[in-house]
Each structure stands twice: as C-alpha cells, then as structure tokens.
Write a protein that holds these residues in place. Structure first.
Motif, PDB file in Angstrom:
ATOM      1  N   LEU A 173      93.342 -17.680 -35.789  1.00  0.00           N
ATOM      2  CA  LEU A 173      94.321 -18.064 -34.779  1.00  0.00           C
ATOM      3  C   LEU A 173      94.582 -19.563 -34.803  1.00  0.00           C
ATOM      4  O   LEU A 173      95.738 -20.009 -34.774  1.00  0.00           O
ATOM      5  CB  LEU A 173      93.830 -17.639 -33.393  1.00  0.00           C
ATOM      6  N   ASP A 174      93.523 -20.367 -34.876  1.00  0.00           N
ATOM      7  CA  ASP A 174      93.707 -21.821 -34.894  1.00  0.00           C
ATOM      8  C   ASP A 174      94.368 -22.282 -36.189  1.00  0.00           C
ATOM      9  O   ASP A 174      95.201 -23.194 -36.176  1.00  0.00           O
ATOM     10  CB  ASP A 174      92.360 -22.524 -34.703  1.00  0.00           C
ATOM     11  N   TYR A 175      94.005 -21.666 -37.309  1.00  0.00           N
ATOM     12  CA  TYR A 175      94.679 -22.016 -38.562  1.00  0.00           C
ATOM     13  C   TYR A 175      96.170 -21.704 -38.467  1.00  0.00           C
ATOM     14  O   TYR A 175      97.018 -22.457 -38.966  1.00  0.00           O
ATOM     15  CB  TYR A 175      94.071 -21.252 -39.733  1.00  0.00           C
ATOM     16  N   ARG A 176      96.516 -20.591 -37.830  1.00  0.00           N
ATOM     17  CA  ARG A 176      97.924 -20.225 -37.703  1.00  0.00           C
ATOM     18  C   ARG A 176      98.676 -21.169 -36.775  1.00  0.00           C
ATOM     19  O   ARG A 176      99.861 -21.441 -36.987  1.00  0.00           O
ATOM     20  CB  ARG A 176      98.037 -18.779 -37.218  1.00  0.00           C
ATOM     21  N   LEU A 177      98.000 -21.665 -35.755  1.00  0.00           N
ATOM     22  CA  LEU A 177      98.624 -22.673 -34.891  1.00  0.00           C
ATOM     23  C   LEU A 177      98.920 -23.929 -35.690  1.00  0.00           C
ATOM     24  O   LEU A 177      99.975 -24.570 -35.508  1.00  0.00           O
ATOM     25  CB  LEU A 177      97.707 -22.989 -33.710  1.00  0.00           C
TER      26      LEU A 177
ATOM     27  N   TYR B  91      93.419 -28.540 -34.681  1.00  0.00           N
ATOM     28  CA  TYR B  91      93.380 -27.084 -34.893  1.00  0.00           C
ATOM     29  C   TYR B  91      92.504 -26.735 -36.097  1.00  0.00           C
ATOM     30  O   TYR B  91      91.700 -25.800 -36.045  1.00  0.00           O
ATOM     31  CB  TYR B  91      94.793 -26.551 -35.128  1.00  0.00           C
ATOM     32  N   LYS B  92      92.667 -27.496 -37.183  1.00  0.00           N
ATOM     33  CA  LYS B  92      91.899 -27.189 -38.388  1.00  0.00           C
ATOM     34  C   LYS B  92      90.415 -27.462 -38.185  1.00  0.00           C
ATOM     35  O   LYS B  92      89.558 -26.709 -38.677  1.00  0.00           O
ATOM     36  CB  LYS B  92      92.427 -28.014 -39.567  1.00  0.00           C
ATOM     37  N   ARG B  93      90.097 -28.523 -37.474  1.00  0.00           N
ATOM     38  CA  ARG B  93      88.685 -28.833 -37.217  1.00  0.00           C
ATOM     39  C   ARG B  93      88.044 -27.707 -36.406  1.00  0.00           C
ATOM     40  O   ARG B  93      86.938 -27.248 -36.714  1.00  0.00           O
ATOM     41  CB  ARG B  93      88.568 -30.160 -36.470  1.00  0.00           C
ATOM     42  N   ASN B  94      88.763 -27.266 -35.379  1.00  0.00           N
ATOM     43  CA  ASN B  94      88.231 -26.182 -34.549  1.00  0.00           C
ATOM     44  C   ASN B  94      88.149 -24.880 -35.341  1.00  0.00           C
ATOM     45  O   ASN B  94      87.183 -24.121 -35.215  1.00  0.00           O
ATOM     46  CB  ASN B  94      89.114 -25.985 -33.320  1.00  0.00           C
ATOM     47  N   ALA B  95      89.175 -24.632 -36.173  1.00  0.00           N
ATOM     48  CA  ALA B  95      89.185 -23.413 -36.991  1.00  0.00           C
ATOM     49  C   ALA B  95      88.002 -23.384 -37.946  1.00  0.00           C
ATOM     50  O   ALA B  95      87.364 -22.347 -38.141  1.00  0.00           O
ATOM     51  CB  ALA B  95      90.494 -23.318 -37.767  1.00  0.00           C
ATOM     52  N   LEU B  96      87.694 -24.526 -38.545  1.00  0.00           N
ATOM     53  CA  LEU B  96      86.574 -24.586 -39.480  1.00  0.00           C
ATOM     54  C   LEU B  96      85.249 -24.347 -38.767  1.00  0.00           C
ATOM     55  O   LEU B  96      84.374 -23.642 -39.289  1.00  0.00           O
ATOM     56  CB  LEU B  96      86.554 -25.952 -40.182  1.00  0.00           C
ATOM     57  N   ALA B  97      85.105 -24.911 -37.565  1.00  0.00           N
ATOM     58  CA  ALA B  97      83.874 -24.692 -36.798  1.00  0.00           C
ATOM     59  C   ALA B  97      83.703 -23.213 -36.448  1.00  0.00           C
ATOM     60  O   ALA B  97      82.618 -22.645 -36.577  1.00  0.00           O
ATOM     61  CB  ALA B  97      83.898 -25.547 -35.528  1.00  0.00           C
TER      62      ALA B  97
END
Length: 228
Positions: A88-92, A70-76
């Motif tokens: 949203l991904d950070y919150r997941l 989730y964090k990798r995707n959120a950072l991208a």
C-alpha cells in the motif's frame, strides 16, 4: 440548488479561471497531481509562467519528501513481513511518481510473494484446524493477519476460531471440574474414615486439602469445624 447546478457552477468557475487558479484550487482540494498538471499547462511565453514554475518546483519537492517517507515506511513494513501494508505504501509512492519503474517492478514481485505466502499460511491454518489444534491454528491465523490485515475473509475466520476456542475452553473447564470433584470426594471420604477411626489430625489434613481444591464447599467446612 440541485447537485447538477452545483457541478455546472464549479465547471464554469474552472472554465473561467487561469491555469494558476485552477492548479491552486486542485491543490487546496488535496488533488496535488491535478494541480501539477494545471500549472504545467502554463505556456513559456505566459507572464504567469515563472509563478507556475515556482509552484511546480515546490510541489515536486513536496512529492519527493512524501515519496521518500512512503518508501521508508514501506521498506520497514516489508522487513517486518507485513507485505500488504508495505505494498500500500509503495503504491502511494507510485501515485506521486508513476514513472518509477523500479518501484513498480518491486511492488509486482511483492504482490506475487504476498499471494504465495497467504496461500501457504492458509493451508497451514486449515491443517491446524482440521487436526483440532486450535491454539496452533490461532498462531497461524495471527501470521496471516499480519501478512494482510486488509483481507475481510480473515475477520470471519477470526470470529469462527474464537467461537471454537471458547467452546473448547468450556469443555476443558467442565472436564477439569469433574475431575476435581472426584478428587474432592475421595479426600472427603478418606477424611471421614480417618475421623471414624479417631485419627483427627489425619482427617483434618485430608479435609483441608479438599477445601483447597473446593474452597466454597460448605460440607467440608462443617467437617473441619467439627473435627477442630
């Protein structure tokens, strides 16, 4: 069987089950957080403690893998400027690791940045629309949508802008056709003058230019056929 009866049976089933079984059922239902809490309720002196500890270790490792993803995707997404999706991904990730204060702080800063950038872009979009520069407004709206694709208000803005662009396009097309019709008529008339003066090559040249502009014009086709 009524819905209430079903809920009562489910409650009774959970009430008679061991913490291991309760956790297993939560896990199978996709509620990993409740499964973890159920397994953690197994006391150290319980014979099932080792079994619960094994389940907890596996689930925490699964949490860790999910959080990293989730964090990798959120950072991208954040790097691409897609802040709402990033949040949203950070919150997941935070749902799996609610004690991650660093990520929580980062999400709060991103939320403030998202609100500020949306405000700036909306003002820019409204200025573009106010000036009647709809093509530029479309670019501003596209940036807004990239920033927050979850905003339902932007869907309304998109429909309204599309309708305005279509109306502008129809007006432009009508204006161009009117201008071309005037040009065609000018070439036709010049060709008729040349034809009357027996300058057939000049007449043909003029009419052929007119036909390039309006290829369906039967009157021009007839003039050309006659001159040829």
């Amino acid at each position: 069987m009524t819905r209430v009866s079903v809920l009562v049976l489910v409650a009774l089933a959970f009430g008679c089950a061991s913490p291991i079984q309760v956790g297993d059922r939560h896990y199978q239902a996709g509620d990993r957080r409740e499964a973890l809490e159920a397994w953690r309720r197994v006391p150290p002196d319980d014979p099932a403690h080792a079994q619960a500890a094994e389940r907890i270790a596996k689930l925490e490792a699964e949490f860790e893998r999910l959080v990293v993803g989730y964090k990798r995707n959120a950072l991208a997404l954040e790097t691409e400027g897609r802040l709402a999706e990033s949040i949203l991904d950070y919150r997941l990730a935070l749902e799996l690791q609610p004690d991650d204060h660093a990520t929580l702080g980062h999400v709060q800063r991103l939320a403030r940045e998202l609100a500020e950038r949306k405000r700036e872009l909306r003002e820019e979009y409204e200025r573009d629309v106010g000036r009647g520069d709809l093509e530029v407004a479309r670019e501003s709206l596209a940036r807004l949508r990239a920033l927050d694709p979850f905003d339902p208000g932007l869907e309304t803005e998109e429909r309204q802008l599309h309708a305005a662009l279509m109306a502008e396009w129809r007006q432009r097309r009508a204006r161009i056709r009117a201008e071309l019709a005037e040009e065609v008529e000018h070439l036709v008339e010049a060709g008729r003058v040349a034809f009357g003066e027996e300058r057939l090559e000049a007449a043909l040249s003029l009419w052929r230019r007119a036909l390039l502009i309006d290829p369906e014009n039967e009157r021009i086709q007839a003039y050309i056929a006659r001159a040829e």
